[in-house]
Design a protein around this motif. Structure first.
Motif, mmCIF file in Angstrom:
data_model
loop_
_atom_site.group_PDB
_atom_site.id
_atom_site.type_symbol
_atom_site.label_atom_id
_atom_site.label_comp_id
_atom_site.label_asym_id
_atom_site.label_seq_id
_atom_site.Cartn_x
_atom_site.Cartn_y
_atom_site.Cartn_z
ATOM 1 N N VAL A 96 0.836 -1.210 0.000
ATOM 2 C CA VAL A 96 0.000 0.000 0.000
ATOM 3 C C VAL A 96 0.867 1.256 0.000
ATOM 4 C CG1 VAL A 96 -1.715 1.318 1.322
ATOM 5 C CG2 VAL A 96 -2.004 -1.153 1.008
ATOM 6 N N ALA A 97 1.961 1.226 0.743
ATOM 7 C CA ALA A 97 2.868 2.381 0.759
ATOM 8 C C ALA A 97 3.437 2.632 -0.634
ATOM 9 C CB ALA A 97 3.985 2.171 1.775
ATOM 10 N N GLU A 98 3.861 1.582 -1.316
ATOM 11 C CA GLU A 98 4.420 1.721 -2.669
ATOM 12 C C GLU A 98 3.357 2.082 -3.693
ATOM 13 O OE1 GLU A 98 6.477 -1.685 -4.144
ATOM 14 O OE2 GLU A 98 7.996 -1.629 -2.576
ATOM 15 N N GLY A 99 2.208 1.411 -3.611
ATOM 16 C CA GLY A 99 1.183 1.564 -4.639
ATOM 17 C C GLY A 99 0.263 2.743 -4.449
ATOM 18 N N VAL A 100 0.107 3.186 -3.196
ATOM 19 C CA VAL A 100 -0.828 4.288 -2.912
ATOM 20 C C VAL A 100 -0.068 5.436 -2.250
ATOM 21 C CG1 VAL A 100 -3.018 4.923 -1.819
ATOM 22 C CG2 VAL A 100 -2.701 2.593 -2.677
ATOM 23 N N SER A 101 0.225 5.270 -0.962
ATOM 24 C CA SER A 101 0.983 6.295 -0.241
ATOM 25 C C SER A 101 1.357 5.782 1.142
ATOM 26 C CB SER A 101 0.158 7.582 -0.085
ATOM 27 O OG SER A 101 -0.914 7.383 0.828
ATOM 28 N N ALA A 102 2.348 6.417 1.722
ATOM 29 C CA ALA A 102 2.759 6.062 3.087
ATOM 30 C C ALA A 102 1.614 6.317 4.059
ATOM 31 C CB ALA A 102 4.002 6.851 3.487
ATOM 32 N N GLN A 103 0.863 7.377 3.828
ATOM 33 C CA GLN A 103 -0.269 7.705 4.703
ATOM 34 C C GLN A 103 -1.349 6.630 4.635
ATOM 35 O OE1 GLN A 103 -0.551 10.317 7.002
ATOM 36 N NE2 GLN A 103 -2.209 8.963 7.624
ATOM 37 N N ALA A 104 -1.640 6.143 3.437
ATOM 38 C CA ALA A 104 -2.641 5.080 3.279
ATOM 39 C C ALA A 104 -2.188 3.821 4.013
ATOM 40 C CB ALA A 104 -2.888 4.790 1.804
ATOM 41 N N ALA A 105 -0.897 3.508 3.940
ATOM 42 C CA ALA A 105 -0.359 2.342 4.642
ATOM 43 C C ALA A 105 -0.489 2.532 6.146
ATOM 44 C CB ALA A 105 1.098 2.108 4.254
ATOM 45 N N GLU A 106 -0.203 3.730 6.603
ATOM 46 C CA GLU A 106 -0.326 4.029 8.036
ATOM 47 C C GLU A 106 -1.781 3.909 8.491
ATOM 48 O OE1 GLU A 106 0.789 4.697 11.785
ATOM 49 O OE2 GLU A 106 2.171 4.460 10.117
ATOM 50 N N ASN A 107 -2.707 4.330 7.636
ATOM 51 C CA ASN A 107 -4.132 4.294 7.990
ATOM 52 C C ASN A 107 -4.658 2.880 8.199
ATOM 53 O OD1 ASN A 107 -4.165 7.070 7.805
ATOM 54 N ND2 ASN A 107 -5.151 7.111 5.799
ATOM 55 N N ILE A 108 -4.091 1.883 7.536
ATOM 56 C CA ILE A 108 -4.574 0.505 7.691
ATOM 57 C C ILE A 108 -3.745 -0.305 8.684
ATOM 58 C CG2 ILE A 108 -5.560 0.479 5.354
ATOM 59 C CD1 ILE A 108 -3.184 -1.359 4.547
ATOM 60 N N ALA A 109 -2.714 0.286 9.236
ATOM 61 C CA ALA A 109 -1.780 -0.438 10.106
ATOM 62 C C ALA A 109 -2.455 -1.090 11.300
ATOM 63 C CB ALA A 109 -0.658 0.486 10.571
ATOM 64 N N GLY A 110 -3.484 -0.506 11.854
ATOM 65 C CA GLY A 110 -4.132 -1.031 13.053
ATOM 66 C C GLY A 110 -5.194 -2.081 12.788
ATOM 67 N N LEU A 111 -5.490 -2.360 11.532
ATOM 68 C CA LEU A 111 -6.542 -3.326 11.209
ATOM 69 C C LEU A 111 -6.053 -4.767 11.402
ATOM 70 C CD1 LEU A 111 -7.873 -1.770 7.867
ATOM 71 C CD2 LEU A 111 -8.881 -1.551 10.151
ATOM 72 N N LYS A 112 -7.009 -5.656 11.673
ATOM 73 C CA LYS A 112 -6.684 -7.083 11.723
ATOM 74 C C LYS A 112 -6.361 -7.530 10.298
ATOM 75 C CE LYS A 112 -9.123 -8.483 15.824
ATOM 76 N NZ LYS A 112 -8.013 -8.758 16.680
ATOM 77 N N LYS A 113 -5.639 -8.636 10.184
ATOM 78 C CA LYS A 113 -5.106 -9.060 8.888
ATOM 79 C C LYS A 113 -6.180 -9.157 7.807
ATOM 80 C CE LYS A 113 -2.287 -11.692 6.113
ATOM 81 N NZ LYS A 113 -1.620 -12.922 6.052
ATOM 82 N N GLU A 114 -7.291 -9.810 8.073
ATOM 83 C CA GLU A 114 -8.319 -9.997 7.040
ATOM 84 C C GLU A 114 -8.888 -8.652 6.589
ATOM 85 O OE1 GLU A 114 -12.574 -12.184 6.640
ATOM 86 O OE2 GLU A 114 -10.990 -13.323 7.631
ATOM 87 N N ALA A 115 -9.168 -7.780 7.542
ATOM 88 C CA ALA A 115 -9.690 -6.452 7.207
ATOM 89 C C ALA A 115 -8.626 -5.629 6.477
ATOM 90 C CB ALA A 115 -10.150 -5.734 8.474
ATOM 91 N N MET A 116 -7.378 -5.780 6.893
ATOM 92 C CA MET A 116 -6.284 -5.059 6.246
ATOM 93 C C MET A 116 -6.150 -5.493 4.789
ATOM 94 S SD MET A 116 -2.211 -4.993 7.131
ATOM 95 C CE MET A 116 -2.299 -4.011 8.619
ATOM 96 N N ALA A 117 -6.208 -6.807 4.550
ATOM 97 C CA ALA A 117 -6.095 -7.327 3.192
ATOM 98 C C ALA A 117 -7.252 -6.831 2.329
ATOM 99 C CB ALA A 117 -6.039 -8.849 3.205
ATOM 100 N N ALA A 118 -8.446 -6.815 2.884
ATOM 101 C CA ALA A 118 -9.618 -6.350 2.134
ATOM 102 C C ALA A 118 -9.481 -4.871 1.786
ATOM 103 C CB ALA A 118 -10.892 -6.591 2.939
ATOM 104 N N ARG A 119 -9.075 -4.068 2.754
ATOM 105 C CA ARG A 119 -8.914 -2.628 2.511
ATOM 106 C C ARG A 119 -7.775 -2.356 1.529
ATOM 107 N NH1 ARG A 119 -10.655 1.753 1.018
ATOM 108 N NH2 ARG A 119 -9.787 3.640 1.920
ATOM 109 N N ALA A 120 -6.690 -3.109 1.662
ATOM 110 C CA ALA A 120 -5.554 -2.950 0.744
ATOM 111 C C ALA A 120 -5.979 -3.282 -0.687
ATOM 112 C CB ALA A 120 -4.393 -3.829 1.182
#
Length: 196
Positions: free
Chosen positions: A151-175
């Motif tokens: 997500v950091a590479e493909g979108v932005s560092a901020q977007a990666a930071e925004n999903i950092a606290g999600l559980k793995k399944e939710a993180m994968a879905a959001r990513a």
């Protein structure tokens, strides 16, 4: 020596063997002793048989099978093809044999990898045209850290930071949502010649 001096006939001889083996699953010993190994990726990646690339290759196969219909009088059918059509069939048959799978215990694969890189660059392969990260194909199979890196590479560092606290399944879905249409690829799918 006579065959070597007649490229048109040599091309037909090559095609005859390739078509018998690739299209018609021929196993008989032939005097042109070329034995293509057709690579089936389905056992190596779930869902790959439904990919856009697999569908395109299946369509090519069907078109050639319709055109050639059977191996009866195959030599004559091949002779009648234009040079451009013969080259299209060579391209299809050759493409079915490309194997870039890395074997865990396969020894030194440097030459295999180098040739794959040369072919990918020459063909101007861009895997982003054929693959995108989804939960099933990639994001659900890698670590949370790898998801954040993508997500950091493909979108932005901020977007990666925004999903950092999600559980793995939710993180994968959001990513998956965030990376849709971004043409991001993991390193293994990037063409080294196109990397900046």
């Amino acid at each position: 020596e006579v065959l070597a001096g007649k490229p048109e006939i040599a091309l037909v001889a090559l095609l005859h063997t390739l078509a018998l083996r690739v299209l018609f699953a021929g196993t008989a010993d032939l005097c042109v002793d070329i034995r293509p190994t057709i690579v089936d990726l389905r056992p190596h990646a779930e869902g790959i048989g439904e990919s856009a690339a697999a569908a395109a290759m299946a369509k090519r196969r069907e078109l050639w099978l319709e055109r050639l219909s059977s191996d009866d009088h195959l030599w004559n059918k091949l002779v009648e093809l234009s040079v451009a059509e013969k080259l299209e069939l060579v391209a299809y048959c050759t493409a079915t044999t490309v194997n870039t799978l890395t074997q865990r215990y396969g020894g030194d694969q440097t030459a295999k990898s180098a040739q794959a890189t040369i072919i990918a660059a020459a063909a101007e392969l861009d895997m982003a045209d054929w693959w995108h990260p989804t939960r099933d194909r990639y994001l659900g199979r890698v670590s949370k850290e790898k998801i954040r890196e993508a997500v950091a590479e493909g979108v932005s560092a901020q977007a990666a930071e925004n999903i950092a606290g999600l559980k793995k399944e939710a993180m994968a879905a959001r990513a998956e949502e965030l990376l849709k249409g971004k043409r991001w690829l993991p390193n293994a799918l990037r063409n080294p010649a196109s990397v900046q």
